[in-house]
Design a protein around this motif. Structure first.
Motif, mmCIF file in Angstrom:
data_model
loop_
_atom_site.group_PDB
_atom_site.id
_atom_site.type_symbol
_atom_site.label_atom_id
_atom_site.label_comp_id
_atom_site.label_asym_id
_atom_site.label_seq_id
_atom_site.Cartn_x
_atom_site.Cartn_y
_atom_site.Cartn_z
ATOM 1 N N ARG A 1 0.845 -1.209 0.000
ATOM 2 C CA ARG A 1 0.000 0.000 0.000
ATOM 3 C C ARG A 1 0.871 1.246 0.000
ATOM 4 O O ARG A 1 2.082 1.188 0.191
ATOM 5 N N GLU A 2 0.188 2.318 -0.204
ATOM 6 C CA GLU A 2 0.819 3.638 -0.185
ATOM 7 C C GLU A 2 2.126 3.666 -0.949
ATOM 8 O O GLU A 2 2.178 3.304 -2.117
ATOM 9 N N GLU A 3 3.186 4.029 -0.237
ATOM 10 C CA GLU A 3 4.459 4.252 -0.930
ATOM 11 C C GLU A 3 4.970 2.976 -1.610
ATOM 12 O O GLU A 3 5.744 3.015 -2.524
ATOM 13 N N GLU A 4 4.465 1.819 -1.092
ATOM 14 C CA GLU A 4 4.960 0.563 -1.641
ATOM 15 C C GLU A 4 4.357 0.261 -3.023
ATOM 16 O O GLU A 4 4.809 -0.624 -3.721
ATOM 17 N N GLU A 5 3.338 1.005 -3.347
ATOM 18 C CA GLU A 5 2.693 0.758 -4.635
ATOM 19 C C GLU A 5 3.670 0.953 -5.796
ATOM 20 O O GLU A 5 3.642 0.223 -6.769
ATOM 21 N N GLU A 6 4.545 1.928 -5.607
ATOM 22 C CA GLU A 6 5.556 2.177 -6.646
ATOM 23 C C GLU A 6 6.408 0.930 -6.875
ATOM 24 O O GLU A 6 6.647 0.520 -7.995
ATOM 25 N N GLU A 7 6.835 0.372 -5.722
ATOM 26 C CA GLU A 7 7.698 -0.807 -5.820
ATOM 27 C C GLU A 7 6.970 -1.939 -6.537
ATOM 28 O O GLU A 7 7.545 -2.665 -7.327
ATOM 29 N N GLU A 8 5.679 -1.994 -6.204
ATOM 30 C CA GLU A 8 4.885 -3.045 -6.829
ATOM 31 C C GLU A 8 4.886 -2.870 -8.355
ATOM 32 O O GLU A 8 5.058 -3.826 -9.106
ATOM 33 N N ASP A 9 4.725 -1.600 -8.720
ATOM 34 C CA ASP A 9 4.746 -1.331 -10.159
ATOM 35 C C ASP A 9 6.057 -1.800 -10.773
ATOM 36 O O ASP A 9 6.084 -2.437 -11.813
ATOM 37 N N GLU A 10 7.134 -1.475 -10.066
ATOM 38 C CA GLU A 10 8.444 -1.895 -10.569
ATOM 39 C C GLU A 10 8.481 -3.409 -10.728
ATOM 40 O O GLU A 10 8.988 -3.942 -11.696
ATOM 41 N N GLY A 11 7.896 -4.066 -9.697
ATOM 42 C CA GLY A 11 7.850 -5.528 -9.744
ATOM 43 C C GLY A 11 7.127 -6.014 -11.001
ATOM 44 O O GLY A 11 7.581 -6.931 -11.672
ATOM 45 N N ASP A 12 6.022 -5.335 -11.275
ATOM 46 C CA ASP A 12 5.259 -5.703 -12.461
ATOM 47 C C ASP A 12 6.114 -5.550 -13.720
ATOM 48 O O ASP A 12 6.113 -6.400 -14.602
ATOM 49 N N GLU A 13 6.851 -4.411 -13.718
ATOM 50 C CA GLU A 13 7.725 -4.183 -14.856
ATOM 51 C C GLU A 13 8.716 -5.332 -15.002
ATOM 52 O O GLU A 13 8.998 -5.819 -16.080
ATOM 53 N N GLY A 14 9.203 -5.746 -13.784
ATOM 54 C CA GLY A 14 10.161 -6.859 -13.785
ATOM 55 C C GLY A 14 9.537 -8.095 -14.425
ATOM 56 O O GLY A 14 10.179 -8.781 -15.217
ATOM 57 N N ASP A 15 8.259 -8.341 -14.061
ATOM 58 C CA ASP A 15 7.575 -9.491 -14.627
ATOM 59 C C ASP A 15 7.493 -9.373 -16.143
ATOM 60 O O ASP A 15 7.685 -10.348 -16.862
ATOM 61 N N GLU A 16 7.221 -8.117 -16.529
ATOM 62 C CA GLU A 16 7.111 -7.910 -17.967
ATOM 63 C C GLU A 16 8.447 -8.198 -18.657
ATOM 64 O O GLU A 16 8.497 -8.657 -19.795
ATOM 65 N N ALA A 17 9.553 -7.940 -17.854
ATOM 66 C CA ALA A 17 10.885 -8.158 -18.431
ATOM 67 C C ALA A 17 11.218 -9.646 -18.481
ATOM 68 O O ALA A 17 12.322 -10.025 -18.838
ATOM 69 N N GLY A 18 10.280 -10.476 -18.034
ATOM 70 C CA GLY A 18 10.534 -11.913 -18.064
ATOM 71 C C GLY A 18 11.090 -12.394 -16.754
ATOM 72 O O GLY A 18 11.444 -11.586 -15.890
ATOM 73 N N PRO A 19 11.133 -13.711 -16.549
ATOM 74 C CA PRO A 19 11.611 -14.277 -15.282
ATOM 75 C C PRO A 19 13.041 -13.811 -14.951
ATOM 76 O O PRO A 19 13.373 -13.658 -13.783
ATOM 77 N N GLU A 20 13.854 -13.535 -15.957
ATOM 78 C CA GLU A 20 15.231 -13.082 -15.685
ATOM 79 C C GLU A 20 15.247 -11.763 -14.916
ATOM 80 O O GLU A 20 16.196 -11.471 -14.199
ATOM 81 N N GLY A 21 14.170 -10.966 -15.070
ATOM 82 C CA GLY A 21 14.114 -9.644 -14.420
ATOM 83 C C GLY A 21 14.269 -9.754 -12.913
ATOM 84 O O GLY A 21 14.792 -8.848 -12.260
ATOM 85 N N ALA A 22 13.800 -10.889 -12.341
ATOM 86 C CA ALA A 22 13.860 -11.054 -10.878
ATOM 87 C C ALA A 22 15.284 -11.000 -10.368
ATOM 88 O O ALA A 22 15.539 -10.504 -9.265
ATOM 89 N N LEU A 23 16.231 -11.458 -11.152
ATOM 90 C CA LEU A 23 17.631 -11.468 -10.713
ATOM 91 C C LEU A 23 18.212 -10.048 -10.646
ATOM 92 O O LEU A 23 19.186 -9.810 -9.952
ATOM 93 N N GLY A 24 17.588 -9.120 -11.371
ATOM 94 C CA GLY A 24 18.101 -7.739 -11.360
ATOM 95 C C GLY A 24 17.501 -6.890 -10.253
ATOM 96 O O GLY A 24 17.823 -5.713 -10.106
ATOM 97 N N LYS A 25 16.603 -7.475 -9.444
ATOM 98 C CA LYS A 25 15.925 -6.678 -8.413
ATOM 99 C C LYS A 25 16.767 -6.502 -7.150
ATOM 100 O O LYS A 25 17.680 -7.312 -6.885
ATOM 101 N N SER A 26 16.425 -5.460 -6.405
ATOM 102 C CA SER A 26 17.077 -5.280 -5.095
ATOM 103 C C SER A 26 16.602 -6.403 -4.178
ATOM 104 O O SER A 26 15.427 -6.755 -4.183
ATOM 105 N N PRO A 27 17.509 -6.983 -3.370
ATOM 106 C CA PRO A 27 17.103 -8.092 -2.497
ATOM 107 C C PRO A 27 15.989 -7.708 -1.531
ATOM 108 O O PRO A 27 15.225 -8.550 -1.076
#
Lengths: 200, 222
Positions: free
Chosen positions: B7-33
């Protein structure tokens, strides 16, 4: 054609903790009466009594102060004009005895240097409730070089004697040359500006 | 669907996560831990599994595969646990925040002067016995009371002298005080003749013995 109703005017002050009987001591001396109901003195009050000592008519103007802390700024301003100060404690109240040093310090701070001091242990009729032995009163008086009496305003013990002794001690120090009673300057000063008479 | 509630400020991160999904499963490896979700861990395991498979059936690869699976399971647990803890703390924080706001509102409504200094006191304005006057006012009133009292004593004394015949009546002249006598007369219109006479005598007497009176007045308490 001014007539003279007294030769000398002595200003005395009663101090001590609240409830030790300062007002009763004064009331006994001035009106030879006693009242058991306790009414705390508001700020400062006075009574007048004329006595005769060594053939002189001496008018005693006796100031009765409130013992309560909240009136102290008012009462201390009356110390300076006093020629004699009676410090009263209650022999049935240890705290009032402990506070003597505090009252003596007040005298040092606010009264004239040559003021005549006296210590009174009041309520000496209540011996069954006594917590301050007479010897302790005598001791502290000796240490400070002042006179001491145990008194009872209720039983009329030593009241007149105490006032007369204090007056005598002041009389002894008073210059032989009798001041003109009409011009006796005993204005207290004491932070309170003297008001001029408007009556004449 | 497995996404942790954000929620709230975390929504942005969620969006980023979605983008990561769009980038394919490999995108997960590029995320901040700190932004990893269990979903990301599954993506990573999918990617790694695919690559291990490509390496063939060498027994060393199989051995390594067990260890990798174990490590991924550990990561999954950590990410899961971490996200749960973060969510719990977030709820706790929001709850406390609401409670503080409520208390603050309550406090300001009940007593607006809660934050009194150490030497302050609260006065109940509805208390008929509340303190109203200053020490200076008390001092002034006491001074006036004592002044009047001393004047009364002087007057009583003079009166006594007069009554006992120490001072002969009509001595000297009281004419200059005529005005005061009139004032006294006017103010005591209801009093009888005798009283008026006493007042007249008193005033003329005060005048007569002015110096005496004044001398004593100066000697009186101030």
């Amino acid at each position: 054609m001014a007539k003279k109703t007294y030769d000398l005017l002595f200003k005395l002050l009663l101090i001590g903790d609240s409830g030790v009987g300062k007002t009763c001591v004064l009331f006994r001396f001035s009106d030879d009466a006693f009242n058991t109901t306790f009414i705390s003195t508001i700020g400062i009050d006075f009574k007048i009594k004329t006595v005769e000592l060594q053939g002189k008519k001496i008018k005693l103007q006796i100031w009765d102060t409130a013992g309560q802390e909240r009136f102290h700024t008012i009462t201390t301003s009356y110390y300076r004009g006093a020629m004699g100060i009676m410090l009263v404690y209650d022999i049935t109240n240890g705290k009032s005895f402990e506070n003597i040093s505090k009252w003596l310090r007040n005298i040092d701070e606010h009264a004239n240097e040559d003021v005549e001091r006296m210590l009174l242990g009041n309520k000496c009729d209540m011996d069954d409730k006594r917590v301050v032995p007479k010897g302790k009163g005598e001791q502290i008086a000796r240490e400070h070089g002042i006179r001491f009496f145990e008194t009872s305003a209720k039983a009329n013990i030593n009241i007149e004697k105490a006032f007369l002794t204090l007056a005598e001690d002041i009389l002894r120090k008073t210059p032989v040359k009798e001041p003109n009673s009409e011009n006796v300057d005993i204005s207290s000063g004491g932070g309170v500006t003297g008001w001029k008479s408007k009556c004449c | 669907m497995e996404e942790p509630p954000l929620r709230e400020e975390e929504e942005e991160e969620e969006d980023e996560g979605d983008e990561g999904d769009e980038a394919g499963p490999e995108g997960a490896l590029g995320k901040s831990p700190f932004q990893l979700t269990t979903e990301d861990v599954y993506d990573i395991s999918y990617v790694m599994g695919r690559e291990l498979m490509a390496l063939g059936s060498d027994p060393r690869v199989t051995q390594l595969q067990f260890k990798i699976v174990r490590v991924l399971e550990m990561l999954e647990t950590l990410v899961n646990e971490g996200n749960l803890t973060v969510e719990e703390l977030r709820m706790e924080r929001d709850h406390l925040r609401k409670e503080v706001e409520g208390l603050r509102r309550e406090g300001s409504a009940a007593s607006p002067e809660v934050n009194l200094g150490p030497d302050k006191m609260v006065i109940d304005l509805t208390d008929p016995n509340r303190p109203r006057f200053t020490l200076q006012e008390l001092r002034d009133v006491l001074q006036e009371r004592n002044k009047l009292k001393s004047q009364l004593l002087v007057v009583q004394e003079e009166l006594q002298c007069y009554k006992s015949g120490l001072i002969p009546p009509r001595e000297g002249s009281g004419r200059r005080r005529e005005k005061d006598v009139l004032v006294a007369r006017a103010s005591s219109a209801s009093s009888n003749k005798e009283e008026k006479t006493i007042i007249r005598k008193l005033i003329s007497e005060l005048h007569l013995h002015g110096s005496c009176c004044q001398g004593r007045e100066e000697g009186l308490p101030s």
